[in-house]
Design a protein around this motif. Structure first.
Motif, PDB file in Angstrom:
ATOM      1  N   UNK A  67       0.620  -1.279  -0.187  1.00 15.35           N
ATOM      2  CA  UNK A  67      -0.198  -0.282  -0.149  1.00 15.35           C
ATOM      3  C   UNK A  67       1.005   1.366   0.209  1.00 15.35           C
ATOM      4  N   UNK A  68       1.795   1.375   1.194  1.00 12.25           N
ATOM      5  CA  UNK A  68       2.695   2.566   0.909  1.00 12.25           C
ATOM      6  C   UNK A  68       3.108   3.229  -0.928  1.00 12.25           C
ATOM      7  N   UNK A  69       3.784   2.118  -1.367  1.00 10.95           N
ATOM      8  CA  UNK A  69       4.257   2.592  -2.572  1.00 10.95           C
ATOM      9  C   UNK A  69       2.703   2.441  -3.602  1.00 10.95           C
ATOM     10  N   UNK A  70       2.331   1.866  -3.724  1.00  8.30           N
ATOM     11  CA  UNK A  70       0.957   1.868  -4.139  1.00  8.30           C
ATOM     12  C   UNK A  70       0.618   3.704  -4.059  1.00  8.30           C
ATOM     13  N   UNK A  71       0.156   4.378  -2.812  1.00  7.08           N
ATOM     14  CA  UNK A  71      -0.027   5.779  -2.136  1.00  7.08           C
ATOM     15  C   UNK A  71       0.829   7.007  -3.300  1.00  7.08           C
ATOM     16  N   UNK A  72       2.387   6.099  -2.535  1.00  6.91           N
ATOM     17  CA  UNK A  72       3.600   7.153  -3.119  1.00  6.91           C
ATOM     18  C   UNK A  72       3.944   7.982  -4.586  1.00  6.91           C
ATOM     19  N   UNK A  73       3.046   6.541  -5.469  1.00  7.54           N
ATOM     20  CA  UNK A  73       2.815   6.537  -6.989  1.00  7.54           C
ATOM     21  C   UNK A  73       1.924   7.698  -6.998  1.00  7.54           C
ATOM     22  N   UNK A  74       0.259   7.083  -6.555  1.00  5.71           N
ATOM     23  CA  UNK A  74      -0.453   8.047  -7.051  1.00  5.71           C
ATOM     24  C   UNK A  74      -0.946   9.394  -6.798  1.00  5.71           C
ATOM     25  N   UNK A  75       0.085   9.664  -5.471  1.00  3.83           N
ATOM     26  CA  UNK A  75      -0.397  10.317  -4.410  1.00  3.83           C
ATOM     27  C   UNK A  75       1.430  11.272  -3.684  1.00  3.83           C
ATOM     28  N   UNK A  76       2.031  11.695  -5.019  1.00  2.08           N
ATOM     29  CA  UNK A  76       3.771  11.787  -3.846  1.00  2.08           C
ATOM     30  C   UNK A  76       3.532  12.698  -3.334  1.00  2.08           C
ATOM     31  N   UNK A  77       1.944  13.931  -2.917  1.00  4.86           N
ATOM     32  CA  UNK A  77       2.666  14.992  -1.990  1.00  4.86           C
ATOM     33  C   UNK A  77       1.597  14.655  -0.891  1.00  4.86           C
ATOM     34  N   UNK A  78       1.435  13.545  -0.087  1.00  8.31           N
ATOM     35  CA  UNK A  78       0.306  12.673   0.417  1.00  8.31           C
ATOM     36  C   UNK A  78       1.537  12.137   1.308  1.00  8.31           C
ATOM     37  N   UNK A  79       1.582  12.348   2.759  1.00  9.85           N
ATOM     38  CA  UNK A  79       2.090  10.785   3.585  1.00  9.85           C
ATOM     39  C   UNK A  79       1.881  10.145   3.969  1.00  9.85           C
ATOM     40  N   UNK A  80       2.398   8.986   3.872  1.00 10.28           N
ATOM     41  CA  UNK A  80       1.947   7.782   3.695  1.00 10.28           C
ATOM     42  C   UNK A  80       2.038   6.492   4.826  1.00 10.28           C
ATOM     43  N   UNK A  81       1.169   6.321   5.316  1.00  8.39           N
ATOM     44  CA  UNK A  81       1.612   5.223   6.521  1.00  8.39           C
ATOM     45  C   UNK A  81       0.695   3.464   6.309  1.00  8.39           C
ATOM     46  N   UNK A  82       1.215   3.285   7.235  1.00  9.65           N
ATOM     47  CA  UNK A  82       0.184   2.146   7.647  1.00  9.65           C
ATOM     48  C   UNK A  82      -0.290   1.179   8.785  1.00  9.65           C
ATOM     49  N   UNK A  83      -1.813   1.062   9.172  1.00 14.89           N
ATOM     50  CA  UNK A  83      -1.616   1.032  10.705  1.00 14.89           C
ATOM     51  C   UNK A  83      -2.725  -0.518  10.043  1.00 14.89           C
ATOM     52  N   UNK A  84      -1.663  -1.274  11.359  1.00 20.63           N
ATOM     53  CA  UNK A  84      -1.397  -2.976  11.018  1.00 20.63           C
ATOM     54  C   UNK A  84      -1.181  -3.729  12.887  1.00 20.63           C
ATOM     55  N   UNK A  85      -2.309  -4.710  12.328  1.00 22.58           N
ATOM     56  CA  UNK A  85      -1.861  -5.736  13.669  1.00 22.58           C
ATOM     57  C   UNK A  85      -2.209  -6.586  13.572  1.00 22.58           C
ATOM     58  N   UNK A  86      -2.524  -7.413  15.568  1.00 25.14           N
ATOM     59  CA  UNK A  86      -3.128  -8.152  15.413  1.00 25.14           C
ATOM     60  C   UNK A  86      -4.768  -7.780  16.105  1.00 25.14           C
ATOM     61  N   UNK A  87      -5.820  -7.778  15.161  1.00 26.51           N
ATOM     62  CA  UNK A  87      -7.367  -7.440  15.405  1.00 26.51           C
ATOM     63  C   UNK A  87      -7.963  -8.102  14.485  1.00 26.51           C
ATOM     64  N   UNK A  88      -9.481  -7.743  15.209  1.00 24.61           N
ATOM     65  CA  UNK A  88     -10.514  -8.368  14.535  1.00 24.61           C
ATOM     66  C   UNK A  88     -11.148  -6.916  15.273  1.00 24.61           C
ATOM     67  N   UNK A  89     -12.461  -7.125  13.634  1.00 20.55           N
ATOM     68  CA  UNK A  89     -13.241  -5.700  14.149  1.00 20.55           C
ATOM     69  C   UNK A  89     -13.861  -5.731  15.372  1.00 20.55           C
ATOM     70  N   UNK A  90     -14.934  -7.430  15.487  1.00 21.77           N
ATOM     71  CA  UNK A  90     -15.166  -6.750  16.866  1.00 21.77           C
ATOM     72  C   UNK A  90     -14.992  -6.882  17.960  1.00 21.77           C
ATOM     73  N   UNK A  91     -13.176  -7.313  17.860  1.00 19.19           N
ATOM     74  CA  UNK A  91     -12.989  -6.809  19.476  1.00 19.19           C
ATOM     75  C   UNK A  91     -12.914  -4.994  19.420  1.00 19.19           C
ATOM     76  N   UNK A  92     -12.371  -4.463  18.674  1.00 19.14           N
ATOM     77  CA  UNK A  92     -12.454  -2.934  18.649  1.00 19.14           C
ATOM     78  C   UNK A  92     -13.555  -2.141  18.606  1.00 19.14           C
TER      79      UNK A  92
END
Length: 318
Positions: A112-137
């Protein structure tokens, strides 16, 4: 920082619910009918039934309105992200774009970071990830995630943390996104093991060798070993390989037991297996479990043949 979550699936909705504890949040749904339904019922009955939408959470199908926020969480299937970024690059450029997707783009072999940087070079890219289930959150159960970004990390970390959502930051975006992507492939394999009634000992072996396989490819592509050993790698692997809440695990169970699986459910690991196998071949990395899952998903191999192939591999040092 004003926040909007783009994507009203289960995970996007859960994040919006959690983040609305600390301030107003906008949730964007692709379909106007879906947005209207959620606004009227104060619930995402289609994707996350039973979780109430707080008053601080606004809902809209107007992308221009939602994307006025400074921080945009992209909570959409990985295989849709490239097209979405290309279609809306003018509106998204210059924003903080946080990918919440776990996968590798089949068309480009990029995360995703490479996709973001290629499409939107002026954006600041980040990734939010890790062990999680939607229902728990959504229920407010304690959850820890990794926030990977090379820009403005402390401020973004603070804004995306809540009383029940704890974020750890890193600058290793490659490791974070590959850990989240590759563990889905191993989760499918773990599901196959359980679905085929091969036992928990076999699952433990599969998880261990799967983690070694994940690490080989990720380190070759520039990830740091401590990232793979953290929440976004090992932590997420343990969760998705051991719980039926994981869509990838349930999909693997269906493959292993030769039973039907709902085709409407997004299984990121299915596409990621093919993309990761191609990356492995390109970089000379041996990935037998990934290759097995890619073949099973493509109906090119039976479960019994896949198991026999793995068990007949040459003996070697660990």
């Amino acid at each position: 920082m004003k926040i909007a979550v783009l994507g009203a699936g289960a995970f996007g909705t859960a994040l919006a619910i959690s983040l609305s504890q600390t301030g107003p949040v906008a949730l964007w749904a692709r379909e106007a009918s879906h947005a209207a339904e959620m606004a009227a019922r104060r619930e995402n009955a289609r994707r996350l039934p039973g979780a109430s939408l707080p008053e601080a959470l606004s809902i809209s199908s107007d992308l221009a309105r939602a994307s006025a926020a400074e921080v945009l969480l992209l909570a959409m299937p990985m295989q849709q992200m490239g097209a979405f970024l290309a279609a809306h690059r003018t509106r998204l450029d210059g924003k903080i774009l946080v990918s919440c997707s776990k996968g590798i783009d089949l068309a480009t072999g990029q995360g995703p970071v490479a996709l973001i940087e290629a499409a939107c070079p002026g954006a600041r890219a980040a990734v939010l990830t890790g062990p999680s289930f939607a229902a728990d959150i959504a229920r407010g159960l304690p959850t820890a995630l990794t926030l990977a970004t090379r820009a403005d990390a402390p401020n973004l970390q603070a804004r995306l943390s809540t009383p029940t959502l704890r974020l750890y930051r890193t600058t290793d975006t490659v490791g974070a996104e590959l850990g989240g992507a590759l563990k889905n492939v191993i989760a499918i394999a773990a599901g196959v093991v359980i679905g085929a009634k091969l036992g928990d000992s076999a699952r433990a072996a599969l998880m261990t060798r799967g983690f070694a396989e994940m690490s080989r490819l990720a380190l070759k592509l520039g990830a740091r070993p401590e990232t793979l050993a953290g929440l976004s790698g090992f932590g997420d692997l343990v969760l998705t390989c051991t719980s039926a809440q994981s869509r990838n695990f349930r999909f693997g169970q269906a493959l292993g037991s030769d039973t039907a699986f709902d085709a409407a459910i997004t299984v990121e690991g299915a596409a990621t297996a093919r993309a990761a196998m191609e990356l492995g071949l390109r970089h000379g990395i041996e990935m037998p479990i990934t290759a097995m899952i890619a073949a099973l998903v493509g109906r090119e191999l039976s479960v019994s043949d896949a198991v026999s192939a793995l068990l007949s591999r040459p003996l070697k040092e660990e």
